[in-house]
Write a protein that holds these residues in place. Structure first.
Motif, PDB file in Angstrom:
ATOM      1  N   UNK A 133       0.830  -1.199   0.000  1.00 56.87           N
ATOM      2  CA  UNK A 133       0.000   0.000   0.000  1.00 56.87           C
ATOM      3  C   UNK A 133       0.869   1.256   0.000  1.00 56.87           C
ATOM      4  N   UNK A 134       1.929   1.238   0.822  1.00 58.29           N
ATOM      5  CA  UNK A 134       2.829   2.395   0.889  1.00 58.29           C
ATOM      6  C   UNK A 134       3.523   2.603  -0.449  1.00 58.29           C
ATOM      7  N   UNK A 135       3.978   1.509  -1.076  1.00 60.06           N
ATOM      8  CA  UNK A 135       4.660   1.622  -2.370  1.00 60.06           C
ATOM      9  C   UNK A 135       3.726   2.206  -3.423  1.00 60.06           C
ATOM     10  N   UNK A 136       2.498   1.707  -3.483  1.00 60.50           N
ATOM     11  CA  UNK A 136       1.529   2.239  -4.455  1.00 60.50           C
ATOM     12  C   UNK A 136       1.189   3.694  -4.147  1.00 60.50           C
ATOM     13  N   UNK A 137       1.065   4.018  -2.876  1.00 59.07           N
ATOM     14  CA  UNK A 137       0.731   5.380  -2.461  1.00 59.07           C
ATOM     15  C   UNK A 137       1.778   6.370  -2.957  1.00 59.07           C
ATOM     16  N   UNK A 138       3.039   6.102  -2.643  1.00 58.57           N
ATOM     17  CA  UNK A 138       4.094   7.036  -3.060  1.00 58.57           C
ATOM     18  C   UNK A 138       4.296   7.016  -4.567  1.00 58.57           C
ATOM     19  N   UNK A 139       3.989   5.885  -5.216  1.00 58.62           N
ATOM     20  CA  UNK A 139       4.058   5.856  -6.677  1.00 58.62           C
ATOM     21  C   UNK A 139       3.065   6.823  -7.293  1.00 58.62           C
ATOM     22  N   UNK A 140       1.826   6.791  -6.807  1.00 55.37           N
ATOM     23  CA  UNK A 140       0.790   7.703  -7.312  1.00 55.37           C
ATOM     24  C   UNK A 140       1.145   9.154  -6.990  1.00 55.37           C
ATOM     25  N   UNK A 141       1.610   9.407  -5.742  1.00 52.14           N
ATOM     26  CA  UNK A 141       1.916  10.769  -5.323  1.00 52.14           C
ATOM     27  C   UNK A 141       3.073  11.359  -6.127  1.00 52.14           C
ATOM     28  N   UNK A 142       4.145  10.593  -6.300  1.00 53.07           N
ATOM     29  CA  UNK A 142       5.310  11.093  -7.044  1.00 53.07           C
ATOM     30  C   UNK A 142       4.980  11.282  -8.517  1.00 53.07           C
ATOM     31  N   UNK A 143       4.129  10.413  -9.077  1.00 48.35           N
ATOM     32  CA  UNK A 143       3.693  10.595 -10.471  1.00 48.35           C
ATOM     33  C   UNK A 143       2.917  11.897 -10.628  1.00 48.35           C
ATOM     34  N   UNK A 175       3.181  14.614  -8.713  1.00 45.99           N
ATOM     35  CA  UNK A 175       4.103  15.735  -8.574  1.00 45.99           C
ATOM     36  C   UNK A 175       4.971  15.906  -9.822  1.00 45.99           C
ATOM     37  N   UNK A 176       5.413  14.777 -10.382  1.00 48.88           N
ATOM     38  CA  UNK A 176       6.230  14.845 -11.612  1.00 48.88           C
ATOM     39  C   UNK A 176       5.438  15.444 -12.765  1.00 48.88           C
ATOM     40  N   UNK A 177       4.202  15.002 -12.932  1.00 44.67           N
ATOM     41  CA  UNK A 177       3.380  15.514 -14.033  1.00 44.67           C
ATOM     42  C   UNK A 177       3.073  16.987 -13.841  1.00 44.67           C
ATOM     43  N   UNK A 178       2.824  17.382 -12.618  1.00 44.60           N
ATOM     44  CA  UNK A 178       2.535  18.789 -12.335  1.00 44.60           C
ATOM     45  C   UNK A 178       3.741  19.668 -12.638  1.00 44.60           C
ATOM     46  N   UNK A 179       4.924  19.205 -12.231  1.00 43.84           N
ATOM     47  CA  UNK A 179       6.146  19.972 -12.491  1.00 43.84           C
ATOM     48  C   UNK A 179       6.447  20.024 -13.981  1.00 43.84           C
TER      49      UNK A 179
END
Length: 529
Positions: free
Chosen positions: A211-221, A223-227
């Motif tokens: 769950x943690x791995x999927x969570x940070x995967x979605x969050x970092x994706x 942030x990357x797309x926004x940047x």
């Protein structure tokens, strides 16, 4: 503190070296004074690197300094990696660097966004260590964090004016201490009121690693797309919708239930010298049989409540209290008293009222004050919930015994084809009568020929779990709850010999700690450390 003092000294004409040395000495003294916590050591290390960059004319990079501080602290003690203080401190600063770039200083809207994003960034770490969070925390931080600077300044200034020998110093010191006291009281009272608001507390339990791995995967994706969009100069009109959808996905990921549909789990908690059994049926309802300890202080707050929150339990649907001994109910009392900040109880189930003693009457009154409903379970009363079946086998014949243990609620628990027997603190006389009842009910086809699990009576006392009962129920496994090095010597050698004679596998909290059983109604498995 360090940066503020450094900038102040530079403006008054001090050299970089002088200002850096004074700032480092002040911050180093603060670190020592506050116990050299991980967060303070991290801040001190990053400050020293910043001062080194100033002295050598190099550019300071926060992420590099954060990495050096992390490596240094872990080299000194690698076990810090697994502590809440280390993870939260470094994750918070990392989140500020990853999320906070591009914000315009001084804009309230940017502060709100930063607070919400940082809360989301730290959420898996928070839940891993504390199993719950406050959903209003981002808004509360908008008040708490700015006031922390005032708190720190007043506290530091209050210590500094102690050096002034005249009466003016005492007046200034009193004023500064008063301000710090008001801020701390505001923190305490405000946080308490915040947790009483509807929906303030969310208890999903400890997330799994996937769950943690999927969570940070979605969050970092995200942030990357926004940047990336910001660099390309693209403006989309769906920013708010995208943020809400991403936030919803993240919360759903961490909020996935921690139970498997159709499977019952039962755990004998290690509460020292006492009894506490938690179980959850295949529909996600949560139950407890007893909860107390005579050897562990505040067992409800420090043993039972953390376990329940770890499993994502915010509310116990039903709690059976077998009798009025302290080591079976004082943890339940704590849960009722701490309901605002702990775990709620919907129903308390007692034996018939004629078997109540003073402690059960007191617990009943406490439950009514807490808004918990109290019910009694008479002999042969049956409780059903899906594949779960609970039947009261005792007490119910004759007048109450002077020995309160003999009035213990005895429960037949069945999940599918798997059967269990919970005997409370029932002893010799009560066991003999219980054995006769089981024989009679078995002739009618209402009880099984043998039991899969027995809860050993009275913590393994020599006066309980006798030959006659064992011959009648023939259990395959037995759970015994007793404290390590308890003054009663439980479980007694005589009881252990009887269990061994009948080939019963014994699981004892005294030796193993908490023990869990899982069943789908056809087969079962037992896990222990």
């Amino acid at each position: 503190m360090g940066n503020g003092l450094y900038r102040g000294l530079r403006k008054t004409g001090f050299s970089i070296l002088q200002a850096g040395v004074v700032g480092s000495l002040l911050l180093g003294s603060y670190v020592v004074m506050t116990g050299m916590s991980v967060s303070a050591l991290r801040a001190f290390t990053m400050f020293l690197i910043r001062m080194g960059a100033e002295l050598t004319g190099r550019e300071y990079d926060g992420l590099t300094a954060l990495g050096i501080a992390e490596i240094g602290l872990l080299l000194a003690n690698p076990l810090r990696l697994f502590t809440a203080g280390f993870q939260l401190s470094f994750a918070a600063v990392l989140g500020i660097y990853l999320i906070g770039s591009g914000n315009k200083k001084g804009r309230f809207s940017d502060s709100v966004r930063m607070s919400v994003r940082l809360w989301f960034f730290l959420l898996p770490v928070t839940l891993w260590h504390y199993y719950e969070t406050c959903l209003y925390a981002p808004a509360w931080n908008l008040l708490v964090i700015p006031m922390a600077s005032v708190l720190l300044l007043c506290g530091s200034a209050g210590m500094a004016v102690m050096l002034i020998p005249c009466g003016a110093g005492n007046i200034m010191q009193s004023a500064l201490w008063k301000i710090t006291e008001w801020i701390l009281l505001f923190y305490e009272k405000g946080s308490g009121l915040l947790l009483e608001l509807p929906g303030a507390r969310w208890i999903p339990g400890r997330p799994r690693l996937w769950q943690i791995a999927c969570y940070y995967g979605v969050l970092l994706f995200y942030l990357w797309r926004k940047r990336k969009e910001k660099k390309e100069g693209r403006q989309t009109g769906k920013q708010v919708v995208r943020q809400l959808v991403t936030a919803g996905i993240l919360l759903i990921l961490l909020g996935i239930p921690k139970w498997k549909r159709g499977q019952m789990e039962l755990t004998m908690l290690d509460v020292g010298q006492g009894d506490c059994f938690f179980f959850r049926d295949g529909n996600g309802k949560n139950y407890l049989i007893d909860g107390g300890s005579s050897s562990v202080d505040a067992a409800g707050r420090y043993r039972l409540e953390p376990f329940l929150k770890f499993r994502g339990v915010k509310r116990l649907d039903y709690v059976w209290v077998t009798h009025g001994d302290v080591d079976h109910l004082n943890a339940v009392e704590e849960l009722l008293e701490r309901r605002k900040y702990g775990v709620e109880i919907q129903y308390l189930i007692f034996p018939e009222q004629k078997y109540w003693d003073e402690r059960l009457i007191k617990l009943c009154n406490l439950a009514e004050e807490a808004g918990t409903k109290v019910r009694v379970m008479e002999m042969d009363t049956i409780f059903l919930s899906g594949k779960l079946k609970m039947r009261c086998l005792w007490p119910g014949e004759g007048e109450p015994s002077e020995n309160g243990n003999e009035n213990s609620l005895v429960l037949h628990l069945q999940y599918g084809k798997i059967t269990m027997l919970f005997t409370g603190d029932l002893e010799n006389t009560g066991e003999e009568l219980l054995a006769e009842r089981i024989k009679n009910l078995r002739k009618k086809g209402e009880l099984p020929a043998c039991y899969d699990l027995l809860k050993v009576g009275h913590h393994g006392s020599r006066n309980a779990t006798g030959e006659e009962l064992l011959e009648v129920i023939r259990p395959r496994a037995a759970f015994c709850s007793s404290g390590k090095e308890n003054r009663y010597g439980h479980p007694h050698a005589e009881t252990l010999e009887r269990l061994a004679k009948w080939g019963v596998s014994l699981y004892n909290t005294k030796d193993r700690g908490a023990v869990s059983m899982y069943t789908d109604g056809r087969e079962y498995g037992i896990q222990s450390p």
